[in-house]
Design a protein around this motif. Structure first.
Motif, PDB file in Angstrom:
ATOM      1  N   ARG A  68      -0.130   2.685  -9.704  1.00 46.65           N
ATOM      2  CA  ARG A  68      -0.500   3.152  -8.356  1.00 46.65           C
ATOM      3  C   ARG A  68      -0.448   4.667  -8.248  1.00 46.65           C
ATOM      4  O   ARG A  68      -0.876   5.234  -7.244  1.00 46.65           O
ATOM      5  CB  ARG A  68       0.448   2.517  -7.328  1.00 46.65           C
ATOM      6  CG  ARG A  68       0.264   1.014  -7.192  1.00 46.65           C
ATOM      7  CD  ARG A  68       1.426   0.339  -6.490  1.00 46.65           C
ATOM      8  NE  ARG A  68       1.758   0.924  -5.207  1.00 46.65           N
ATOM      9  CZ  ARG A  68       2.755   0.514  -4.425  1.00 46.65           C
ATOM     10  NH1 ARG A  68       3.521  -0.499  -4.859  1.00 46.65           N
ATOM     11  NH2 ARG A  68       2.991   1.085  -3.268  1.00 46.65           N
ATOM     12  N   GLU A  82       2.315   6.496  -8.020  1.00 48.12           N
ATOM     13  CA  GLU A  82       3.251   6.771  -6.931  1.00 48.12           C
ATOM     14  C   GLU A  82       4.691   6.795  -7.416  1.00 48.12           C
ATOM     15  O   GLU A  82       5.029   6.199  -8.451  1.00 48.12           O
ATOM     16  CB  GLU A  82       3.122   5.695  -5.844  1.00 48.12           C
ATOM     17  CG  GLU A  82       1.779   5.660  -5.165  1.00 48.12           C
ATOM     18  CD  GLU A  82       1.677   4.506  -4.179  1.00 48.12           C
ATOM     19  OE1 GLU A  82       0.769   4.544  -3.340  1.00 48.12           O
ATOM     20  OE2 GLU A  82       2.503   3.547  -4.269  1.00 48.12           O
ATOM     21  N   THR A 117       6.365   3.505  -0.613  1.00 46.22           N
ATOM     22  CA  THR A 117       5.764   4.656  -1.293  1.00 46.22           C
ATOM     23  C   THR A 117       6.401   5.935  -0.772  1.00 46.22           C
ATOM     24  O   THR A 117       6.292   6.259   0.414  1.00 46.22           O
ATOM     25  CB  THR A 117       4.248   4.706  -1.049  1.00 46.22           C
ATOM     26  OG1 THR A 117       3.647   3.520  -1.562  1.00 46.22           O
ATOM     27  CG2 THR A 117       3.635   5.929  -1.725  1.00 46.22           C
ATOM     28  N   SER A 170       2.627   9.894  -3.223  1.00 44.19           N
ATOM     29  CA  SER A 170       1.456   9.558  -4.035  1.00 44.19           C
ATOM     30  C   SER A 170       1.062  10.800  -4.832  1.00 44.19           C
ATOM     31  O   SER A 170       0.714  11.830  -4.248  1.00 44.19           O
ATOM     32  CB  SER A 170       0.299   9.111  -3.128  1.00 44.19           C
ATOM     33  OG  SER A 170      -0.834   8.804  -3.901  1.00 44.19           O
ATOM     34  N   GLU A 198       3.360  11.816 -11.805  1.00 42.19           N
ATOM     35  CA  GLU A 198       4.504  11.027 -11.376  1.00 42.19           C
ATOM     36  C   GLU A 198       5.819  11.521 -11.992  1.00 42.19           C
ATOM     37  O   GLU A 198       6.820  11.677 -11.288  1.00 42.19           O
ATOM     38  CB  GLU A 198       4.304   9.546 -11.745  1.00 42.19           C
ATOM     39  CG  GLU A 198       3.081   8.890 -11.112  1.00 42.19           C
ATOM     40  CD  GLU A 198       1.863   9.001 -12.016  1.00 42.19           C
ATOM     41  OE1 GLU A 198       0.874   8.315 -11.753  1.00 42.19           O
ATOM     42  OE2 GLU A 198       1.932   9.778 -13.016  1.00 42.19           O
TER      43      GLU A 198
END
Length: 310
Positions: free
Chosen positions: A226, A228, A236, A239, A244
């Motif tokens: 994702r 995230e 979450t 984002s 990440e």
């Protein structure tokens, strides 16, 4: 034979005292050299006057009792309003609001210009009863202590606000370092991230308990599918596709002891606010337990004036 002067109030009251001690109207007329009809008339008028005065005193007594009850109720509200903010309270002013309400609206902190200027006020300050309390307690230490509490509170909130601003700047700086635009701002799309960092950082600053930071970091994870950073169980937090790991590292740095140990002034300000709060609450509680508010106000003077005929 010349007509005698009308008896004075003092003389008529003396007649009533003698009459109530056992003198008859006839004996009074004989001893005072007055017509018995005069004696009878002024005894009746003086008795009526006394009954009226006694009734008036009862009315004024009731009014003063009610007034004292209202003053004591206001002191109870003041006592309830004076409290330390909860540690997890949002201490920052959002971009669309210049006020923060604490303790169910009993205390309002307002941010003025410049942005570092904070003014704390009580919700009941603009009421007439609060003004009357001020008049009663004009020379009592309660209101000088209230002013000291205001200053300590304003200082504490101002430091909390500066702390939050620095955290927001730290988040923006983290974004710039990894090459993404976070646009961290209060009330913006990254509000969850700011709340998470702020809440846990603030708890650590007040408690100096490193396990708070450790547990916060333990709840973070990376979801590369994702793109995230996740706040367990599944919220979450940020984002950031492709960034990440560096963002995760940046968040942990913001939540590090090395980054937060410079904010010890907040704990000092909190301790001072705690002292002022306890001092003020003790004084107010003493006033309440006396069951009587000393001094006088406009209402007291009006009632006294009514009694004296002024």
């Amino acid at each position: 034979m010349p007509k005698k002067k009308t008896p004075s109030i003092k003389e008529a009251r003396e007649w009533l005292e003698l009459y109530e001690s056992g003198w008859s109207e006839a004996h009074l007329a004989q001893q005072k050299g007055r017509d018995i009809r005069t004696i009878h008339k002024y005894l009746a008028e003086t008795q009526a006057e006394r009954r009226f005065n006694q009734a008036e005193l009862e009315v004024l007594k009731t009014a003063l009792t009610k007034h004292q009850e209202q003053l004591l109720a206001t002191l109870n509200k003041l006592y309830a309003a004076i409290a330390l903010p909860e540690p997890d309270t949002r201490f920052y002013f959002r971009k669309d609001a210049s006020k923060i309400e604490f303790n169910a609206g009993k205390v309002v902190d307002t941010q003025l210009q410049p942005l570092t200027s904070i003014v704390a006020k009580l919700g009941l300050e603009n009421t007439l009863l609060f003004t009357l309390i001020e008049q009663h307690l004009e020379h009592d230490p309660a209101f000088s202590q209230l002013n000291a509490w205001y200053k300590a509170r304003e200082n504490y909130i101002r430091m909390c606000q500066s702390f939050c601003i620095e955290l927001v700047e730290g988040i923006d700086r983290m974004g710039r370092e990894v090459g993404i635009e976070l646009c961290a701002e209060l009330g913006g799309e990254n509000d969850i991230l700011i709340d998470f960092i702020y809440k846990n950082s603030f708890k650590f600053v007040l408690s100096n308990d490193s396990t708070i930071l450790e547990k916060a970091i333990e709840r973070l994870s990376i979801d590369k599918n994702r793109g995230e950073i996740i706040f367990k169980p599944g919220t979450t937090l940020l984002s950031c596709p492709g960034y990440e790991e560096v963002c995760f590292e940046g968040i942990t740095k913001l939540l590090s002891i090395d980054n937060l140990k410079r904010f010890t002034n907040i704990l000092v300000a909190c301790k001072q606010l705690e002292i002022e709060t306890q001092t003020l609450k003790h004084t107010i509680q003493t006033l309440i337990l006396a069951n009587f508010v000393q001094g006088e106000c406009d209402v007291c003077r009006r009632l006294k004036g009514q009694r004296s005929g002024k």
